[in-house]
Design an enzyme around this catalytic site. Structure first.
Site, PDB file in Angstrom:
ATOM      1  CG  HIS A  52      -2.192   0.738   1.042  1.00 23.69           C
ATOM      2  ND1 HIS A  52      -3.264   0.226   0.351  1.00 23.69           N
ATOM      3  CD2 HIS A  52      -2.576   1.966   1.465  1.00 23.69           C
ATOM      4  CE1 HIS A  52      -4.250   1.076   0.358  1.00 23.69           C
ATOM      5  NE2 HIS A  52      -3.861   2.162   1.029  1.00 23.69           N
ATOM      6  N   GLY A  57      -5.234   4.712  -5.100  1.00 25.14           N
ATOM      7  CA  GLY A  57      -4.910   4.042  -6.359  1.00 25.14           C
ATOM      8  C   GLY A  57      -4.101   2.773  -6.215  1.00 25.14           C
ATOM      9  CB  THR A  61      -1.053   0.802  -8.785  1.00 29.98           C
ATOM     10  OG1 THR A  61      -1.408   2.182  -8.887  1.00 29.98           O
ATOM     11  CG2 THR A  61       0.393   0.611  -9.201  1.00 29.98           C
ATOM     12  NE  ARG A  63      -8.564  -3.260 -10.121  1.00 23.70           N
ATOM     13  CZ  ARG A  63      -8.752  -2.578  -8.991  1.00 23.70           C
ATOM     14  NH1 ARG A  63      -8.568  -3.162  -7.823  1.00 23.70           N
ATOM     15  NH2 ARG A  63      -9.135  -1.316  -9.036  1.00 23.70           N
ATOM     16  CG  ASN A  98      -7.207 -15.918   7.568  1.00 25.50           C
ATOM     17  OD1 ASN A  98      -7.384 -16.516   8.614  1.00 25.50           O
ATOM     18  ND2 ASN A  98      -8.047 -15.004   7.103  1.00 25.50           N
TER      19      ASN A  98
END
Length: 151
Positions: A52, A57, A61, A63, A98
């Site tokens: 992050h 965005g 970004t 994707r 997880n």
């Protein structure tokens, strides 16, 4: 900063430089490059979005990175549809909470890859059947494929 709707806390800003450097090292590592292309692209997406590095965005970004890796491996661009947006966010959150379990995210990406491949094949069938019907757009697609397949 915390991920929306989860208990996942994004890394602090002072770690971003090293985390991004580690991300790039992982992207180019033998371990990453020997993964199946869809798994590699999914993991890259997840790793980036979990770092992050931007205020806004990060998902877009991630994707884009995922699609770049898929394109480089010969796959078409994939889209995570709005209909599965909640499942997508939940799969990211699940992985973050997880121990990096990406099974849900991988399933979503695989579904998107399959849909994209089917759509590409549908376009190619339409292009092929329209070859002699004077439809220039489809003829250009077939000509491009004839010149570039196998290279």
């Amino acid at each position: 900063m915390m991920a929306a709707g989860t208990n996942y806390i994004y890394p602090p800003h002072y770690l971003l430089s090293q985390l991004m450097a580690d991300f790039v090292i992982w992207l180019n590592s033998n371990a990453a490059l020997t993964l199946h292309p869809v798994e590699y692209a999914t993991m890259a997406h997840y790793r980036f979005v979990s770092i992050h590095p931007f205020r806004d965005g990060n998902g877009r970004t991630a994707r884009l990175i995922m699609n770049l890796l898929l394109i480089r491996a010969g796959y078409p661009i994939v889209v995570i549809n709005n209909q599965v947006r909640n499942d997508y966010i939940n799969a990211l959150a699940y992985g973050q909470q997880n121990q990096d379990d990406l099974s849900g995210l991988f399933d979503l990406v695989c579904d998107a890859v399959i849909s994209s491949l089917v759509e590409t094949l549908r376009l190619l069938v339409t292009a092929s059947s329209s070859r002699e019907k004077g439809q220039v757009f489809y003829q250009e697609i077939i000509d491009f494929i004839d010149k570039n397949v196998g290279k």
